[in-house]
Design a protein around this motif. Structure first.
Motif, PDB file in Angstrom:
ATOM      1  N   THR A 113      91.667  51.487 149.150  1.00  0.00           N
ATOM      2  CA  THR A 113      91.534  50.455 148.115  1.00  0.00           C
ATOM      3  C   THR A 113      92.887  50.165 147.472  1.00  0.00           C
ATOM      4  O   THR A 113      93.209  49.014 147.152  1.00  0.00           O
TER       5      THR A 113
ATOM      6  N   GLU B 241      89.716  56.011 148.487  1.00  0.00           N
ATOM      7  CA  GLU B 241      90.354  55.403 147.325  1.00  0.00           C
ATOM      8  C   GLU B 241      91.764  54.914 147.652  1.00  0.00           C
ATOM      9  O   GLU B 241      92.220  53.895 147.110  1.00  0.00           O
TER      10      GLU B 241
ATOM     11  N   ASP C 105      86.954  53.480 137.847  1.00  0.00           N
ATOM     12  CA  ASP C 105      86.531  52.592 138.935  1.00  0.00           C
ATOM     13  C   ASP C 105      85.995  51.260 138.410  1.00  0.00           C
ATOM     14  O   ASP C 105      85.980  50.266 139.149  1.00  0.00           O
TER      15      ASP C 105
ATOM     16  N   ARG D 256      79.647  51.617 140.639  1.00  0.00           N
ATOM     17  CA  ARG D 256      79.749  51.458 142.091  1.00  0.00           C
ATOM     18  C   ARG D 256      78.427  51.773 142.776  1.00  0.00           C
ATOM     19  O   ARG D 256      77.786  52.782 142.498  1.00  0.00           O
TER      20      ARG D 256
ATOM     21  N   GLU E  38      86.038  60.474 149.002  1.00  0.00           N
ATOM     22  CA  GLU E  38      87.014  59.995 148.014  1.00  0.00           C
ATOM     23  C   GLU E  38      88.340  59.614 148.656  1.00  0.00           C
ATOM     24  O   GLU E  38      89.170  58.937 148.032  1.00  0.00           O
TER      25      GLU E  38
ATOM     26  N   ARG F 210      93.529  55.974 141.038  1.00  0.00           N
ATOM     27  CA  ARG F 210      94.287  55.237 142.062  1.00  0.00           C
ATOM     28  C   ARG F 210      95.729  54.992 141.649  1.00  0.00           C
ATOM     29  O   ARG F 210      96.375  54.064 142.114  1.00  0.00           O
TER      30      ARG F 210
ATOM     31  N   ASP G  36      84.114  55.223 133.735  1.00  0.00           N
ATOM     32  CA  ASP G  36      84.833  55.580 134.952  1.00  0.00           C
ATOM     33  C   ASP G  36      85.942  54.565 135.204  1.00  0.00           C
ATOM     34  O   ASP G  36      85.709  53.351 135.114  1.00  0.00           O
TER      35      ASP G  36
END
Length: 344
Positions: free
Chosen positions: A204, A201, A258, A303, A198, A72, A256
């Motif tokens: 987010t 993302e 994330d 997640r 994806e 991100r 990850d």
């Protein structure tokens, strides 16, 4: 501030597999709106948006960014008046695309001229388009997808049904995807359908900018030049935090990105400023640092697959908010996909 952002922008370096798919770096493009102070100077550049029967309370700025999905981190960003559309800003971002990138975009970015411009950079694309768009087949692939022409560009058209099941019920939607990855054997349709998710993302990313850093507040500057400086500062802070978070998770092989909490990183950074701790560093470079240590101490769980209906959080009119209670529950979900072969 723009020069500082340009210096640190780009996909954060990581050894994790996140953000890569079959040798391609997965990136996404999208736009969002930011409210600016309602004052005469700002109104010379920024305009209010039409909302139903009225207009927004504050003038709006449109921000469009190119984000690396795995971390991100922000590769590039452009912004200006909301009267200029996302497509025009996206055309400016095409200069930052490279061979080896796979660009994800929603239906708004399926314009023929934009897709041809993106393909000319050497980057590949995976973009959703309207299900009813007329795309005559020029060839058929063994997996049931077809090849079609968009101007000078040959794209592969993939139709699929995506079904989401929760305890509250089942919902099925029809997706049509366009991609320049025309080799059906090397790039299976089912994998591309799953990969398209994806794209969220970047949503987010905007939530972290607007809800976490800004806490939903309006930008503060009362001149267009001040607004420009403030937005570049906002993006710089975001990119610095994302880089620190990636450095932290990268120190634990197999973690990850994330799982790094953005709220944790922001709070740790603010504490460092308040305490004035670690301002002057020694000769040793600590890639994890105080922010990274806080992130690693509060890693998020892996997640889960879950879903939540998109709802209006703040009604324009208090009268529109009355009626049955809004279901704000987040449900565990099961997602299944089924490709729809093209008709003979």
């Amino acid at each position: 501030m723009k020069a500082l952002f340009d210096l640190i922008s780009g996909p954060a370096a990581t050894t994790a597999a996140a953000g890569w798919w079959r040798g391609l770096r997965v990136v996404a493009v999208d736009g969002t709106l930011l409210p600016v102070p309602d004052c005469p100077a700002n109104l010379t550049i920024f305009t209010r948006q039409r909302l139903g029967n009225g207009t927004s309370g504050y003038p709006q700025l449109r921000l469009t960014a190119l984000v690396a999905c795995g971390t991100r981190s922000m590769i590039a960003a452009v912004f200006g008046p909301a009267s200029t559309g996302e497509l025009d800003y996206a055309r400016r971002l095409a200069a930052y695309l490279r061979t080896g990138m796979l660009l994800l975009g929603d239906r708004n970015f399926a314009a023929t001229d934009l897709l041809n411009q993106v393909a000319a950079t050497g980057a590949d694309l995976l973009v959703r388009c309207k299900s009813g768009r007329n795309l005559p087949a020029v060839a058929r692939c063994r997996d049931g997808s077809i090849l079609a022409r968009l101007g000078a560009l040959t794209v592969r058209v993939i139709d699929a049904e995506i079904t989401i099941r929760t305890t509250a019920g089942t919902r099925t939607g029809h997706y049509r995807l366009l991609t320049t990855l025309t080799n059906a054997s090397a790039y299976p349709a089912a994998d591309l359908i799953r990969l398209y998710h994806e794209r969220w993302e970047i949503e987010t990313t905007y939530a972290e900018l607007k809800s976490t850093i800004l806490s939903g507040h309006v930008l503060r500057a009362h001149t267009p030049d001040g607004i420009e400086q403030e937005v570049w500062a906002l993006l710089t802070v975001y990119q610095v935090l994302r880089t620190a978070m990636t450095d932290a998770t990268d120190s634990l092989p197999g973690t990850d990105p994330d799982r790094a909490g953005f709220t944790t990183a922001l709070a740790a950074a603010r504490d460092q400023l308040i305490l004035a701790a670690g301002v002057i560093t020694g000769t040793d470079i600590d890639l994890i640092g105080a922010i990274g240590r806080h992130v690693l101490a509060h890693l998020l769980p892996a997640r889960r697959v879950r879903t939540k209906d998109r709802i209006v959080k703040r009604a324009i009119s208090k009268y529109n908010a009355r009626g049955p209670a809004i279901d704000r529950t987040t449900y565990k979900a099961t997602i299944s996909t089924a490709m729809i072969p093209a008709s003979p």
